[in-house]
Design a protein around this motif. Structure first.
Motif, PDB file in Angstrom:
ATOM      1  N   ASP A  13      52.543 -43.898  -2.790  1.00 41.94           N
ATOM      2  CA  ASP A  13      52.260 -44.825  -3.888  1.00 41.94           C
ATOM      3  C   ASP A  13      50.905 -44.563  -4.549  1.00 41.94           C
ATOM      4  OD1 ASP A  13      50.953 -45.639  -1.580  1.00 41.94           O
ATOM      5  OD2 ASP A  13      51.211 -47.776  -1.977  1.00 41.94           O
ATOM      6  N   TRP A  14      50.246 -43.446  -4.218  1.00 39.21           N
ATOM      7  CA  TRP A  14      48.984 -43.061  -4.850  1.00 39.21           C
ATOM      8  C   TRP A  14      49.231 -41.878  -5.771  1.00 39.21           C
ATOM      9  CZ3 TRP A  14      43.853 -43.050  -1.733  1.00 39.21           C
ATOM     10  CH2 TRP A  14      43.711 -44.258  -1.039  1.00 39.21           C
ATOM     11  N   THR A  15      48.446 -41.777  -6.833  1.00 37.84           N
ATOM     12  CA  THR A  15      48.476 -40.565  -7.651  1.00 37.84           C
ATOM     13  C   THR A  15      47.571 -39.517  -7.016  1.00 37.84           C
ATOM     14  OG1 THR A  15      46.579 -41.142  -9.044  1.00 37.84           O
ATOM     15  CG2 THR A  15      48.768 -41.952  -9.764  1.00 37.84           C
ATOM     16  N   HIS A  16      47.779 -38.289  -7.413  1.00 33.16           N
ATOM     17  CA  HIS A  16      46.915 -37.199  -6.938  1.00 33.16           C
ATOM     18  C   HIS A  16      45.459 -37.510  -7.286  1.00 33.16           C
ATOM     19  CE1 HIS A  16      45.529 -33.076  -6.232  1.00 33.16           C
ATOM     20  NE2 HIS A  16      44.938 -33.153  -7.410  1.00 33.16           N
ATOM     21  N   GLU A  17      45.225 -37.960  -8.500  1.00 36.03           N
ATOM     22  CA  GLU A  17      43.871 -38.241  -8.956  1.00 36.03           C
ATOM     23  C   GLU A  17      43.222 -39.347  -8.131  1.00 36.03           C
ATOM     24  OE1 GLU A  17      46.580 -37.916 -10.947  1.00 36.03           O
ATOM     25  OE2 GLU A  17      46.031 -35.965 -11.793  1.00 36.03           O
ATOM     26  N   GLN A  18      43.974 -40.412  -7.815  1.00 33.16           N
ATOM     27  CA  GLN A  18      43.445 -41.497  -6.975  1.00 33.16           C
ATOM     28  C   GLN A  18      43.035 -40.963  -5.606  1.00 33.16           C
ATOM     29  OE1 GLN A  18      46.981 -44.019  -7.239  1.00 33.16           O
ATOM     30  NE2 GLN A  18      45.618 -45.753  -7.678  1.00 33.16           N
ATOM     31  N   PHE A  19      43.878 -40.114  -5.028  1.00 34.62           N
ATOM     32  CA  PHE A  19      43.619 -39.599  -3.695  1.00 34.62           C
ATOM     33  C   PHE A  19      42.372 -38.722  -3.674  1.00 34.62           C
ATOM     34  CE2 PHE A  19      44.836 -36.662  -0.087  1.00 34.62           C
ATOM     35  CZ  PHE A  19      44.631 -37.604   0.920  1.00 34.62           C
ATOM     36  N   ILE A  20      42.244 -37.823  -4.636  1.00 32.29           N
ATOM     37  CA  ILE A  20      41.072 -36.941  -4.704  1.00 32.29           C
ATOM     38  C   ILE A  20      39.811 -37.766  -4.931  1.00 32.29           C
ATOM     39  CG2 ILE A  20      39.953 -35.075  -6.009  1.00 32.29           C
ATOM     40  CD1 ILE A  20      42.278 -34.172  -4.135  1.00 32.29           C
ATOM     41  N   GLU A  21      39.876 -38.750  -5.804  1.00 30.92           N
ATOM     42  CA  GLU A  21      38.718 -39.614  -6.061  1.00 30.92           C
ATOM     43  C   GLU A  21      38.314 -40.356  -4.786  1.00 30.92           C
ATOM     44  OE1 GLU A  21      37.768 -43.598  -8.619  1.00 30.92           O
ATOM     45  OE2 GLU A  21      38.864 -41.995  -9.646  1.00 30.92           O
ATOM     46  N   VAL A  83      37.500 -42.054  10.977  1.00 25.33           N
ATOM     47  CA  VAL A  83      38.915 -42.205  11.332  1.00 25.33           C
ATOM     48  C   VAL A  83      39.396 -43.616  10.999  1.00 25.33           C
ATOM     49  CG1 VAL A  83      40.546 -42.242  13.267  1.00 25.33           C
ATOM     50  CG2 VAL A  83      38.879 -40.389  13.072  1.00 25.33           C
ATOM     51  N   GLU A  84      38.594 -44.609  11.310  1.00 27.65           N
ATOM     52  CA  GLU A  84      38.966 -45.990  10.987  1.00 27.65           C
ATOM     53  C   GLU A  84      39.084 -46.186   9.480  1.00 27.65           C
ATOM     54  OE1 GLU A  84      36.142 -48.530  12.946  1.00 27.65           O
ATOM     55  OE2 GLU A  84      37.048 -48.200  14.911  1.00 27.65           O
ATOM     56  N   HIS A  85      38.244 -45.496   8.718  1.00 30.60           N
ATOM     57  CA  HIS A  85      38.294 -45.615   7.263  1.00 30.60           C
ATOM     58  C   HIS A  85      39.623 -45.103   6.718  1.00 30.60           C
ATOM     59  CE1 HIS A  85      37.327 -44.530   3.040  1.00 30.60           C
ATOM     60  NE2 HIS A  85      36.868 -45.775   3.089  1.00 30.60           N
ATOM     61  N   VAL A  86      40.145 -44.035   7.313  1.00 30.91           N
ATOM     62  CA  VAL A  86      41.451 -43.525   6.892  1.00 30.91           C
ATOM     63  C   VAL A  86      42.525 -44.552   7.224  1.00 30.91           C
ATOM     64  CG1 VAL A  86      43.195 -41.733   7.280  1.00 30.91           C
ATOM     65  CG2 VAL A  86      40.783 -41.110   7.082  1.00 30.91           C
ATOM     66  N   GLY A  87      42.386 -45.184   8.382  1.00 31.59           N
ATOM     67  CA  GLY A  87      43.288 -46.272   8.773  1.00 31.59           C
ATOM     68  C   GLY A  87      44.744 -45.865   8.743  1.00 31.59           C
ATOM     69  N   SER A  88      45.563 -46.738   8.246  1.00 31.82           N
ATOM     70  CA  SER A  88      47.012 -46.498   8.180  1.00 31.82           C
ATOM     71  C   SER A  88      47.412 -46.110   6.765  1.00 31.82           C
ATOM     72  CB  SER A  88      47.771 -47.739   8.638  1.00 31.82           C
ATOM     73  OG  SER A  88      47.410 -48.847   7.836  1.00 31.82           O
ATOM     74  N   MET A  89      46.720 -45.138   6.202  1.00 30.99           N
ATOM     75  CA  MET A  89      46.926 -44.746   4.811  1.00 30.99           C
ATOM     76  C   MET A  89      48.350 -44.290   4.515  1.00 30.99           C
ATOM     77  SD  MET A  89      45.011 -41.876   2.598  1.00 30.99           S
ATOM     78  CE  MET A  89      43.514 -42.795   2.406  1.00 30.99           C
ATOM     79  N   ARG A  90      49.045 -43.747   5.482  1.00 36.65           N
ATOM     80  CA  ARG A  90      50.428 -43.309   5.318  1.00 36.65           C
ATOM     81  C   ARG A  90      50.573 -41.932   4.678  1.00 36.65           C
ATOM     82  NH1 ARG A  90      49.477 -47.352   2.636  1.00 36.65           N
ATOM     83  NH2 ARG A  90      50.420 -46.661   0.724  1.00 36.65           N
TER      84      ARG A  90
END
Length: 111
Positions: A13-21, A83-90
């Motif tokens: 549910d994220w765009t490529h741009e959102q993820f890179i940002e 690691v906690e910051h990544v969390g359950s990003m999916r």
């Protein structure tokens, strides 16, 4: 140099741009304090050579002096926070560790 390499793909549910940002911004801020971190290179994946290589968004290479320095970073509270910051990003990810060998050194830019 001993490296931790992370190949990652965004959540559906994220765009490529959102993820890179997010990766280069918010997540980077949490990752910078890793003890012993000498260098961090991040490549935004914009294209792939074939279908088997498609579907990934970025590659990070975090460099340490040696395996002992990486192990110390992985045992640190700063790593736990990252690691906690990544969390359950999916999103998907693959992580490797390895010894770096330079085969072609970085050339000086032409004057």
């Amino acid at each position: 140099m001993y490296n931790l390499m992370v190949l990652a793909a965004r959540p559906g549910d994220w765009t490529h741009e959102q993820f890179i940002e997010w990766w280069r911004g918010e997540h980077a801020e949490v990752t910078y304090p890793l003890p012993g971190l000498l260098r961090w290179q991040h490549t935004e994946i914009l294209d792939s050579a074939d279908e088997r290589s498609a579907g990934w968004d970025g590659l990070s290479v975090l460099s340490f002096a040696d395996r002992a320095a990486l192990d110390a970073a992985l045992a640190s509270p700063e790593w736990k926070a990252a690691v906690e910051h990544v969390g359950s990003m999916r999103g998907r990810r693959m992580i490797w560790f390895g010894d770096e060998q330079t085969l072609v050194p970085l050339a000086d830019p032409a004057p």
